[in-house]
Scaffold this motif. Structure first.
Motif, PDB file in Angstrom:
ATOM      1  N   MET A 265     -17.912  11.011  -1.854  1.00 22.96           N
ATOM      2  CA  MET A 265     -17.300   9.979  -1.032  1.00 22.96           C
ATOM      3  C   MET A 265     -17.874  10.031   0.380  1.00 22.96           C
ATOM      4  O   MET A 265     -17.989  11.102   0.983  1.00 22.96           O
ATOM      5  N   SER A 266     -18.250   8.875   0.895  1.00 23.14           N
ATOM      6  CA  SER A 266     -18.839   8.815   2.230  1.00 23.14           C
ATOM      7  C   SER A 266     -17.790   9.114   3.290  1.00 23.14           C
ATOM      8  O   SER A 266     -16.581   9.002   3.059  1.00 23.14           O
ATOM      9  N   VAL A 267     -18.269   9.479   4.482  1.00 22.66           N
ATOM     10  CA  VAL A 267     -17.361   9.782   5.594  1.00 22.66           C
ATOM     11  C   VAL A 267     -16.557   8.539   5.975  1.00 22.66           C
ATOM     12  O   VAL A 267     -15.344   8.609   6.218  1.00 22.66           O
ATOM     13  N   ALA A 268     -17.215   7.389   6.021  1.00 24.25           N
ATOM     14  CA  ALA A 268     -16.513   6.156   6.380  1.00 24.25           C
ATOM     15  C   ALA A 268     -15.415   5.847   5.377  1.00 24.25           C
ATOM     16  O   ALA A 268     -14.301   5.431   5.748  1.00 24.25           O
ATOM     17  N   ARG A 269     -15.673   6.076   4.082  1.00 26.94           N
ATOM     18  CA  ARG A 269     -14.669   5.805   3.065  1.00 26.94           C
ATOM     19  C   ARG A 269     -13.518   6.813   3.162  1.00 26.94           C
ATOM     20  O   ARG A 269     -12.357   6.465   2.935  1.00 26.94           O
ATOM     21  N   ARG A 270     -13.826   8.040   3.525  1.00 27.66           N
ATOM     22  CA  ARG A 270     -12.774   9.048   3.712  1.00 27.66           C
ATOM     23  C   ARG A 270     -11.852   8.656   4.858  1.00 27.66           C
ATOM     24  O   ARG A 270     -10.621   8.766   4.754  1.00 27.66           O
ATOM     25  N   GLU A 271     -12.450   8.206   5.943  1.00 26.77           N
ATOM     26  CA  GLU A 271     -11.638   7.798   7.086  1.00 26.77           C
ATOM     27  C   GLU A 271     -10.764   6.601   6.727  1.00 26.77           C
ATOM     28  O   GLU A 271      -9.588   6.535   7.115  1.00 26.77           O
ATOM     29  N   ALA A 272     -11.320   5.676   5.954  1.00 26.25           N
ATOM     30  CA  ALA A 272     -10.541   4.514   5.529  1.00 26.25           C
ATOM     31  C   ALA A 272      -9.395   4.928   4.604  1.00 26.25           C
ATOM     32  O   ALA A 272      -8.288   4.379   4.680  1.00 26.25           O
ATOM     33  N   LEU A 273      -9.653   5.892   3.733  1.00 20.29           N
ATOM     34  CA  LEU A 273      -8.621   6.363   2.816  1.00 20.29           C
ATOM     35  C   LEU A 273      -7.484   7.038   3.574  1.00 20.29           C
ATOM     36  O   LEU A 273      -6.299   6.805   3.275  1.00 20.29           O
ATOM     37  N   LEU A 274      -7.811   7.867   4.546  1.00 15.88           N
ATOM     38  CA  LEU A 274      -6.782   8.521   5.349  1.00 15.88           C
ATOM     39  C   LEU A 274      -5.938   7.482   6.093  1.00 15.88           C
ATOM     40  O   LEU A 274      -4.703   7.601   6.162  1.00 15.88           O
ATOM     41  N   ALA A 275      -6.600   6.472   6.643  1.00 15.32           N
ATOM     42  CA  ALA A 275      -5.875   5.432   7.367  1.00 15.32           C
ATOM     43  C   ALA A 275      -4.960   4.651   6.432  1.00 15.32           C
ATOM     44  O   ALA A 275      -3.826   4.308   6.804  1.00 15.32           O
ATOM     45  N   ARG A 276      -5.429   4.357   5.240  1.00 15.21           N
ATOM     46  CA  ARG A 276      -4.616   3.607   4.281  1.00 15.21           C
ATOM     47  C   ARG A 276      -3.390   4.412   3.855  1.00 15.21           C
ATOM     48  O   ARG A 276      -2.272   3.874   3.778  1.00 15.21           O
ATOM     49  N   ALA A 277      -3.575   5.695   3.581  1.00 13.85           N
ATOM     50  CA  ALA A 277      -2.449   6.537   3.189  1.00 13.85           C
ATOM     51  C   ALA A 277      -1.409   6.617   4.303  1.00 13.85           C
ATOM     52  O   ALA A 277      -0.197   6.549   4.042  1.00 13.85           O
ATOM     53  N   LEU A 278      -1.873   6.761   5.524  1.00 14.62           N
ATOM     54  CA  LEU A 278      -0.948   6.828   6.656  1.00 14.62           C
ATOM     55  C   LEU A 278      -0.176   5.521   6.805  1.00 14.62           C
ATOM     56  O   LEU A 278       1.038   5.516   7.059  1.00 14.62           O
ATOM     57  N   ALA A 279      -0.845   4.414   6.604  1.00 12.75           N
ATOM     58  CA  ALA A 279      -0.213   3.107   6.788  1.00 12.75           C
ATOM     59  C   ALA A 279       0.879   2.839   5.758  1.00 12.75           C
ATOM     60  O   ALA A 279       1.894   2.201   6.071  1.00 12.75           O
ATOM     61  N   ILE A 280       0.705   3.322   4.533  1.00  9.37           N
ATOM     62  CA  ILE A 280       1.684   3.024   3.483  1.00  9.37           C
ATOM     63  C   ILE A 280       2.588   4.217   3.174  1.00  9.37           C
ATOM     64  O   ILE A 280       3.455   4.128   2.293  1.00  9.37           O
ATOM     65  N   GLY A 281       2.394   5.342   3.886  1.00 13.61           N
ATOM     66  CA  GLY A 281       3.250   6.505   3.686  1.00 13.61           C
ATOM     67  C   GLY A 281       2.970   7.282   2.419  1.00 13.61           C
ATOM     68  O   GLY A 281       3.870   7.936   1.877  1.00 13.61           O
ATOM     69  N   ALA A 282       1.747   7.234   1.940  1.00 16.59           N
ATOM     70  CA  ALA A 282       1.387   7.913   0.688  1.00 16.59           C
ATOM     71  C   ALA A 282       0.820   9.294   0.957  1.00 16.59           C
ATOM     72  O   ALA A 282       0.279   9.573   2.035  1.00 16.59           O
ATOM     73  N   ILE A 283       0.928  10.161  -0.028  1.00 16.09           N
ATOM     74  CA  ILE A 283       0.267  11.463  -0.017  1.00 16.09           C
ATOM     75  C   ILE A 283      -1.000  11.371  -0.860  1.00 16.09           C
ATOM     76  O   ILE A 283      -0.994  10.787  -1.953  1.00 16.09           O
ATOM     77  N   ILE A 284      -2.084  11.925  -0.343  1.00 18.75           N
ATOM     78  CA  ILE A 284      -3.355  11.974  -1.064  1.00 18.75           C
ATOM     79  C   ILE A 284      -3.497  13.349  -1.715  1.00 18.75           C
ATOM     80  O   ILE A 284      -3.322  14.374  -1.037  1.00 18.75           O
ATOM     81  N   ILE A 285      -3.799  13.382  -2.998  1.00 15.95           N
ATOM     82  CA  ILE A 285      -4.188  14.629  -3.648  1.00 15.95           C
ATOM     83  C   ILE A 285      -5.712  14.691  -3.653  1.00 15.95           C
ATOM     84  O   ILE A 285      -6.373  13.857  -4.272  1.00 15.95           O
ATOM     85  N   GLU A 286      -6.249  15.656  -2.941  1.00 18.88           N
ATOM     86  CA  GLU A 286      -7.691  15.897  -2.932  1.00 18.88           C
ATOM     87  C   GLU A 286      -7.979  16.998  -3.950  1.00 18.88           C
ATOM     88  O   GLU A 286      -7.741  18.172  -3.689  1.00 18.88           O
ATOM     89  N   ASP A 287      -8.477  16.618  -5.107  1.00 22.74           N
ATOM     90  CA  ASP A 287      -8.787  17.579  -6.169  1.00 22.74           C
ATOM     91  C   ASP A 287     -10.216  18.059  -5.976  1.00 22.74           C
ATOM     92  O   ASP A 287     -11.182  17.352  -6.258  1.00 22.74           O
ATOM     93  N   ASP A 288     -10.346  19.270  -5.488  1.00 18.65           N
ATOM     94  CA  ASP A 288     -11.656  19.848  -5.177  1.00 18.65           C
ATOM     95  C   ASP A 288     -12.010  20.846  -6.280  1.00 18.65           C
ATOM     96  O   ASP A 288     -12.032  22.046  -6.070  1.00 18.65           O
ATOM     97  N   TYR A 289     -12.282  20.338  -7.444  1.00 18.82           N
ATOM     98  CA  TYR A 289     -12.291  21.153  -8.652  1.00 18.82           C
ATOM     99  C   TYR A 289     -13.550  21.997  -8.849  1.00 18.82           C
ATOM    100  O   TYR A 289     -13.497  23.034  -9.504  1.00 18.82           O
ATOM    101  N   ASP A 290     -14.715  21.558  -8.322  1.00 19.75           N
ATOM    102  CA  ASP A 290     -15.926  22.350  -8.588  1.00 19.75           C
ATOM    103  C   ASP A 290     -16.981  22.249  -7.486  1.00 19.75           C
ATOM    104  O   ASP A 290     -18.162  22.507  -7.729  1.00 19.75           O
TER     105      ASP A 290
END
Length: 477
Positions: A265-290
Motif C-alpha cells: 500500500m502506498s503512503v498516500a493511500r495509507r494516509e487516506a485510509l487513516l483519515a477515512r477511519a478517523l472520519a467514520i469512527g472505525a478501527i483499522i486492523i493492520e494484519d502484518d502477517y509476513d
C-alpha cells in the motif's frame, strides 16, 4: 486413571462387569491393545471380589476379546468389526445454525496428509528443517522451569510481562510499531487476535470493510459474528479507500504485503485510509502477517506508526517466521479498546499457555528469532528468484507474476484464457499442488490466476514442479 465401569445393586455383579467390558471392546470404546487394570486393582475399585473379576477376564479371554500376557497383564483384543456406537438422529433446534457452519467453504483449511501433493505451493507453510530446534528446545525447557517455579495459578489475560516487552521491542525494531508492553496482548495466533477484535467491536448487522480479494478466514470470521462484510477493491496502491461505506465499524487490511496479490500500500493511500477511519469512527486492523521477509525496495512505515489518533490495531504472528504449530501471535491495541479486549480474552481462554510464552520471550531476547528470520529470508529469496525466473521463461506464454517485495508467496495472473480447473486437476495428478486466486474472492468476479506459496517447497523442487506444469499447459493447448 480408573476404568469407567458402573456397578449397580448387589445382583449379577459378574454379569454387569462382563456386559460393560464386552460392549466397550466390541464398540471400539476400548482400543485394541489397551491394557486392562489388574484383577486385584479393578476389584478394589469396584468393590467386587477378585474371583468375580478374574472369572470375567477368563470369559473374555475365551471369547478372544482379551489377550493375557504372562508377566505383563491383560490386553484388549478388539474384533476387526468393532465400530463406535452411532448416535440416533434428532430434531436439533439449532439445525439451521449448524448447517450454516457446515456449508462454509474454508479454502485455507489444512488438508489431510493424503490430500497433499509431493510438490505443494500452499500458502502460509514453512520449512520445518530451517527451524532451530535445539535452541527452541532449550527455550522450552526454560519455560517449563518457569512454570514449575510459578504460583500454580492462572496468569494475566494479556500475557506474561517478559514476552509482551520482547514483542514490543521486536515490533518496534522490525516494523517501526510505536507501543509499550502495556499495549501488547499475546494471542493464540493472529486468528485469535482477529476474533477478539471482532467480538469487541461488532454486533449483528455492523459493517466490516475487507479487501477484495482478501484473506478468507478474516472475512468469514467477521461474517460468523453477524457482521455485514463489504468487499473493497484494490489497485496497485492498495485498498480503494473511497469505497469504504459510511457506518463501517471495522476495516481489515494487509498494507505491507496485500493478501493474496502481494502489492504494498502506498503512503498516500495509507494516509487516506487513516483519515477515512478517523472520519467514520472505525478501527483499522493492520494484519502484518509476513512482512519480516523483505527482498527489495525500501520498507514503508507500518500503518500503526503513522496513526496519531489510536484507530489502528496492529496484528502480528509468529506462525510465519517460526512454526504454524506453535500458535503464537499478538495484537498491539489502541487504548480505547484495550481493556475490553482483555475482558474478551479472559472469557475466551483465560490466557495463552505460559510455558510457550516464557520460551518465546527467551527465544527473542537471546537473538534466536532475528537470526532465524535472516536465515529463512535468505532461503525464501532464493526460492522467489527461482519462481520469477521460471515464470519469466517457460511459463511466460500463460502467466505473469504480480510484483511483490515481501512475504513468501506470489500471485500469477493468466495472460490468456485457461481452463484453470482442468489445470489444477491435471497438476494434482502429476503430484503438483496448485491453488487458484478465485479462493480469495467473495463479492466480485475473480481474476484468473494462481496463488503460489513457496515457504514449504524446497528450492530444487520448484523447477521440477513448474516444468511439469509447463508440460501440462502444452498438452492443454
Amino acid at each position: 486413571m480408573e476404568l469407567h465401569i458402573v456397578i449397580e445393586g448387589k445382583k449379577d455383579l459378574g454379569g454387569q462387569l462382563y456386559r460393560q467390558l464386552s460392549d466397550s471392546i466390541r464398540s471400539g470404546r476400548l482400543a485394541d491393545g489397551q491394557q486392562l487394570p489388574p484383577s486385584r486393582l479393578l476389584a478394589e475399585q469396584l468393590g467386587l471380589s477378585r474371583k468375580t473379576v478374574s472369572n470375567v477376564y477368563t470369559r473374555l479371554t475365551q471369547e478372544r476379546l482379551v489377550l493375557g500376557q504372562v508377566g505383563k497383564g491383560s490386553f484388549v483384543s478388539a474384533p476387526a468389526e468393532a465400530k463406535p456406537r452411532r448416535q440416533l438422529a434428532i430434531n436439533l433446534a439449532s439445525a439451521a445454525i449448524v448447517a450454516k457452519w457446515d456449508s462454509m467453504h474454508t479454502p485455507l483449511r489444512a488438508p489431510f496428509p493424503e490430500e497433499r501433493s509431493r510438490y505443494e505451493f500452499v500458502g502460509g507453510c514453512v520449512t520445518p528443517a530451517l527451524f532451530p530446534i535445539d535452541e527452541w528446545r532449550r527455550c522450552m525447557l526454560h519455560g517449563l522451569r518457569q512454570d514449575v517455579k510459578g504460583s500454580g495459578m492462572y496468569r494475566q489475560a494479556e500475557g506474561i510481562a517478559e514476552l509482551r516487552a520482547a514483542i514490543a521491542h521486536h515490533a518496534a525494531f522490525a516494523r517501526g510499531v510505536v507501543c509499550t508492553a502495556n499495549n501488547v496482548v499475546v494471542t493464540n495466533g493472529a486468528q485469535q487476535a482477529l476474533d477478539l477484535l471482532g467480538r469487541v467491536l461488532l454486533e449483528p448487522g455492523c459493517v466490516v470493510a475487507v479487501e477484495e480479494p482478501g484473506y478468507p478466514a478474516a472475512r468469514m470470521l467477521f461474517a460468523s459474528q453477524g457482521a455485514r462484510v463489504v468487499g473493497i477493491g484494490i489497485d496497485q496502491e492498495g485498498m480503494l479507500v473511497e469505497q469504504i461505506p459510511q457506518g463501517t465499524r471495522l476495516i481489515y487490511t494487509t498494507p505491507a504485503h496485500q493478501f493474496p496479490l502481494g502489492m504494498q500500500m502506498s503512503v498516500a493511500r495509507r494516509e487516506a485510509l487513516l483519515a477515512r477511519a478517523l472520519a467514520i469512527g472505525a478501527i483499522i486492523i493492520e494484519d502484518d502477517y509476513d512482512s519480516e521477509f523483505r527482498y527489495d525496495g525500501r520498507p514503508t512505515d507500518s500503518l500503526q506508526s503513522m496513526d496519531r489518533h489510536g484507530v489502528v490495531a496492529f496484528v502480528g504472528s509468529f506462525s510465519k517466521v517460526m512454526l504454524p504449530e506453535l500458535r503464537l501471535g499478538y495484537a498491539v491495541l489502541p487504548e480505547a479498546i484495550l481493556n475490553a479486549a482483555l475482558t474478551v480474552k479472559h472469557l475466551n481462554d483465560w490466557h495463552t499457555a505460559t510455558a510457550s510464552q516464557h520460551a518465546l520471550a527467551k527465544f527473542i531476547a537471546d537473538g534466536y528469532l532475528s537470526r532465524h528470520i535472516r536465515r529463512c529470508g535468505a532461503t525464501y529469496a532464493t526460492r522467489r528468484e527461482r519462481l520469477q525466473t521460471l515464470f519469466a521463461d517457460v511459463l511466460s506464454p500463460w502467466f505473469e507474476l504480480v510484483p511483490a517485495s515481501a512475504g513468501f508467496h506470489l500471485a500469477a495472473l493468466c495472460k490468456k484464457p485457461l481452463d484453470l480447473d482442468l489445470l489444477l486437476r491435471l497438476a494434482r495428478r502429476a503430484d503438483v499442488g496448485l491453488h487458484p486466486l478465485s479462493n480469495f474472492y467473495a463479492s466480485t468476479p475473480p481474476r484468473a490466476g494462481l496463488f503460489l506459496g513457496y515457504g514449504g517447497i524446497e528450492t530444487l523442487d520448484i523447477e521440477i514442479a513448474l516444468l511439469r506444469v509447463r508440460d501440462i499447459l502444452l498438452q492443454m493447448e
